[in-house]
Enzyme design. Structure first.
Site, PDB file in Angstrom:
ATOM      1  N   ARG A 101     -49.335 -33.057  -9.168  1.00 47.30           N
ATOM      2  CA  ARG A 101     -48.343 -32.211  -8.479  1.00 47.30           C
ATOM      3  C   ARG A 101     -48.733 -32.190  -7.010  1.00 47.30           C
ATOM      4  O   ARG A 101     -49.787 -31.651  -6.650  1.00 47.30           O
ATOM      5  CB  ARG A 101     -48.360 -30.805  -9.073  1.00 47.30           C
ATOM      6  N   HIS A 128     -38.761 -33.904 -10.002  1.00 48.20           N
ATOM      7  CA  HIS A 128     -39.505 -33.202 -11.056  1.00 48.20           C
ATOM      8  C   HIS A 128     -39.071 -33.787 -12.410  1.00 48.20           C
ATOM      9  O   HIS A 128     -38.404 -33.123 -13.207  1.00 48.20           O
ATOM     10  CB  HIS A 128     -39.203 -31.703 -10.979  1.00 48.20           C
ATOM     11  N   GLN A 131     -39.730 -32.024 -15.980  1.00 43.50           N
ATOM     12  CA  GLN A 131     -38.881 -30.841 -16.175  1.00 43.50           C
ATOM     13  C   GLN A 131     -37.518 -31.271 -16.734  1.00 43.50           C
ATOM     14  O   GLN A 131     -37.010 -30.708 -17.710  1.00 43.50           O
ATOM     15  CB  GLN A 131     -38.688 -30.112 -14.833  1.00 43.50           C
ATOM     16  N   ASP A 218     -31.955 -23.048  -9.535  1.00 39.39           N
ATOM     17  CA  ASP A 218     -33.393 -23.069  -9.261  1.00 39.39           C
ATOM     18  C   ASP A 218     -33.662 -22.061  -8.143  1.00 39.39           C
ATOM     19  O   ASP A 218     -32.736 -21.641  -7.427  1.00 39.39           O
ATOM     20  CB  ASP A 218     -33.814 -24.500  -8.855  1.00 39.39           C
ATOM     21  N   CYS A 258     -35.432 -23.753 -14.254  1.00 34.22           N
ATOM     22  CA  CYS A 258     -36.751 -24.354 -14.521  1.00 34.22           C
ATOM     23  C   CYS A 258     -37.883 -23.336 -14.419  1.00 34.22           C
ATOM     24  O   CYS A 258     -38.982 -23.597 -14.897  1.00 34.22           O
ATOM     25  CB  CYS A 258     -36.982 -25.505 -13.556  1.00 34.22           C
ATOM     26  N   ARG A 286     -41.181 -28.179 -22.491  1.00 34.32           N
ATOM     27  CA  ARG A 286     -42.059 -28.944 -21.598  1.00 34.32           C
ATOM     28  C   ARG A 286     -43.237 -29.526 -22.392  1.00 34.32           C
ATOM     29  O   ARG A 286     -43.611 -30.682 -22.206  1.00 34.32           O
ATOM     30  CB  ARG A 286     -42.586 -28.037 -20.475  1.00 34.32           C
TER      31      ARG A 286
HETATM   32  N1  NVA Z   1     -37.842 -26.449  -6.993  1.00 35.45           N
HETATM   33  C1  NVA Z   1     -38.963 -25.709  -7.500  1.00 35.45           C
HETATM   34  C2  NVA Z   1     -39.299 -26.145  -8.884  1.00 35.45           C
HETATM   35  C3  NVA Z   1     -40.397 -25.353  -9.531  1.00 35.45           C
HETATM   36  C4  NVA Z   1     -40.714 -25.783 -10.942  1.00 35.45           C
HETATM   37  C5  NVA Z   1     -40.144 -25.891  -6.559  1.00 35.45           C
HETATM   38  O1  NVA Z   1     -40.349 -26.990  -6.050  1.00 35.45           O
HETATM   39  O2  NVA Z   1     -40.858 -24.922  -6.323  1.00 35.45           O
END
Ligand code: NVA
Length: 300
Positions: A101, A128, A131, A218, A258, A286
């Site tokens: 990440r 992502h 997800q 989101d 998400c 997940r």
């Molecule tokens: N768009 C959000 C997704 C988190 C799972 C982020 O990047 O924080």
């Protein structure tokens, strides 16, 4: 397939194979309890995580494997003292796969290019994929099909989750509408828009949500966004909130997010905690989809 970097790299068949395997594993997890025995996954985090860290850990442990969790704050790389290329070459010598990440998608791709073991994208600012693979599994479980469905995505769309969802809908023949402010800051990436010709982008929420089977949003404050931007962004995105009025327009849609969510911002409490919400099924799936991804990528 060596790595899982982007939904764009996957064929329709590969996406469906992950989903089918995820569903199969969920039905009978015991069957897989030794399938990654003595295999080691390294998870490498530059940003906070709840679901990604815990679900990958649980996925490996359920299959008899081990996990090394590595947070980058104290690493020579984070301090600008080691290149990402060298980090990739070193990590490749200790483990069987690495899940990463990190903010910068290009830095992430450089890592993958220099890695001799499978690399999994556990979120970059651009995509992502794990997800969205889990979300497709959730949609299939709830709606019993994927083809012919309509997904409406509302809110901040210059966003990793939006991009991966757009790629998936384009590949699978799912109709998708994105409703967002007509401003670069909130608009999906130009290259993604160009590739995803079937996805409609509008600033009209009603048009996007009408007849949809899924309403997705989101956070307006993704990890990459500094706190100082909060009030200004919330003001611009206010009309794209998912609330009961929006859900009524969609009629029988499920609500997806998400997580993490800010109740009262991108979604109201009654919607996210209401009957149409499937957000905790998404979170659970997940783990199952990641077991499928790990099984396919880590060869015994
Ligand atoms: N768009 C959000 C997704 C988190 C799972 C982020 O990047 O924080």
């Amino acid at each position: 397939m060596k790595h899982l970097l982007s939904i764009k790299d996957l064929s329709k068949k590969e996406i469906l194979d992950f989903i089918k395997l995820g569903i199969k594993i969920k039905k009978n997890p015991k069957k897989y309890h030794n399938s990654l025995y003595e295999k080691v996954l390294l998870t490498f985090f530059q940003m906070p995580s709840l679901r990604t860290e815990l679900s990958f850990d649980a996925a490996m442990f359920t299959m008899g494997g081990e996990v090394i969790d590595y947070h980058s704050e104290t690493s020579p790389w984070a301090k600008g003292k080691e290149s990402i290329e060298d980090v990739a070459k070193v990590m490749s010598r200790y483990c069987d796969a690495v899940m990463i990440r990190m903010h910068d998608h290009n830095e992430f791709l450089k890592f993958a290019k220099n890695s001799s073991i499978p690399v999994i994208n556990g979120l970059t600012s651009f995509e992502h994929p794990v997800q969205i693979l889990g979300d497709l599994m959730t949609i299939l479980e709830k709606k019993k099909k994927l083809k012919g469905l309509k997904i409406a995505y509302l809110g901040d769309s210059n966003n990793n989750v939006t991009h991966s969802l757009m790629f998936a809908c384009q590949k699978l023949g799912i109709k998708m509408s994105v409703a967002c402010p007509n401003k670069k800051e909130f608009y999906p990436d130009k290259g993604v828009v160009k590739y995803c010709k079937s996805v409609k982008i509008t600033s009209n929420v009603e048009e996007a949500v009408k007849d949809s089977d899924v309403v997705y949003t989101d956070s307006w404050m993704s990890y990459k966004i500094p706190k100082s931007q909060h009030n200004r962004r919330a003001k611009t995105l206010r009309n794209f909130q998912v609330n009961s009025k929006v859900m009524k327009l969609a009629k029988k849609a499920i609500f997806m997010h998400c997580l993490p969510a800010l109740r009262g911002e991108e979604v109201t409490k009654d919607v996210i905690d209401g009957k149409q919400s499937v957000v905790f099924d998404q979170a659970e799936n997940r783990k199952w989809i990641e077991m499928a991804v790990l099984l396919r990528l880590i060869k015994r």
